[in-house]
Design a protein around this motif. Structure first.
Motif: not given
Length: 329
Positions: A1-8, A141-162
């Motif tokens: 299951m995708l992460l966004i599907e788990q969140i929803a 924010h940009h340094l943080l999202m580089e770290l998040v992007g190493q472990y979260v690959k789904e655009d929908a979840v990345i958009a929520l974190v942004w």
């Protein structure tokens, strides 16, 4: 299951709903939590659809004046969604976080960090204790999202974190566009705070240092000056890379025999005590209660709870032993 599907998912949203209801059970009857509770069945379906189609947007964050820190408040629906994100991302990120980061759920918490430091004092002679100046407000924010992007690959979840990071704040009638830092009092922020200092955790593991971190407070113990200096140099390099600054008033470098405070306790070769600042805060609270007209029973009840907190989870704490003498030098 995708992460966004788990969140929803029904299970995660229901868990987040129960959390926000418990957190805001004392809110005024005009608070938006009661509307969310009244129409939860319909709201849940709307939230699920918005999350799954990538169109959920956080509202502005309200900021209320206070001495320190300022009070920041998310609307109840956004707080629920942030909690749902935190539930899913905690499971996703926790395996990658250092076991030396004690504020993460299941790692022992504040008292676990205190026990760990206290148990290893006799093995070392030197200590480096510090924390980050205005940590939450300093996170890039940009340094943080580089770290998040190493472990979260789904655009929908990345958009929520942004969306959580790049929010607007309503402050006294003015709207501020937040381009740095993370929110106080947000269910997602402790996880994000743990992740952002992961490069420091990893560097300490490489050096083989004794290292304990609780959010942005940490202690490094070393048997020799050479190893201590090597650890300090590594910390300074990581801090520079993350664009962070050590708090000058909360940094201590020296012999353990001189004593140092950490997480409200006083550590020395003579044993574990209560930090001077903890005692001062307790005295200030008692004074405040007295000025507010509190009776003796209420003040005694507070002091009893304070003593229980000091002693719970640790062994042999001397209430009369603190850093007052050292701090006065």
């Amino acid at each position: 299951m995708l992460l966004i599907e788990q969140i929803a998912s029904h299970e995660v949203l229901e868990a987040a709903f129960q959390w926000v209801c418990a957190q805001r059970a004392h809110y005024h009857f005009n608070g938006d939590i009661w509307q969310l509770r009244r129409w939860w069945s319909e709201k849940k379906q709307q939230i699920q659809q918005l999350l799954l189609n990538g169109s959920y947007r956080f509202r502005e964050l309200r900021r209320f004046p206070a001495k320190d820190p300022k009070i920041e408040w998310w609307c109840s629906q956004d707080a629920l969604v942030l909690k749902a994100i935190a539930i899913v991302l905690t499971e996703q990120l926790q395996p990658h976080l250092s076991p030396r980061c004690f504020h993460v759920a299941g790692r022992g918490g504040l008292k676990g960090a205190v026990r760990e430091v206290s148990a290893h004092l006799e093995e070392h002679q030197f200590v480096f204790r510090t924390d980050v100046k205005k940590y939450y407000a300093s996170i890039n924010h940009h340094l943080l999202m580089e770290l998040v992007g190493q472990y979260v690959k789904e655009d929908a979840v990345i958009a929520l974190v942004w969306g959580y990071l790049r929010h607007y704040v309503s402050d006294g009638g003015k709207y501020l566009d937040i381009t740095q830092g993370i929110s106080l009092g947000c269910p997602l922020s402790p996880l994000i705070g743990a992740l952002f200092l992961k490069p420091l955790d990893d560097r300490m593991v490489e050096l083989g240092c004794f290292y304990v971190r609780y959010m942005d407070d940490w202690v490094i113990l070393a048997p020799t000056r050479w190893k201590l200096r090597r650890a300090i140099k590594a910390v300074n390099q990581v801090m520079a890379d993350l664009l962070l600054v050590k708090h000058p008033e909360k940094t201590f470098i020296g012999r353990i025999s001189r004593g140092f405070d950490f997480l409200g306790y006083w550590f020395s070769t003579q044993g574990l005590g209560v930090a001077k600042k903890s005692v001062e805060r307790m005295k200030a609270k008692v004074t405040q209660l007295y000025e507010q007209g509190a009776d003796d029973c209420r003040i005694e009840s507070y002091l009893r709870r304070w003593c229980i907190w000091v002693r719970s989870g640790v062994q042999r704490v001397e209430l009369g032993r603190d850093g007052a003498e050292e701090g006065a030098r």
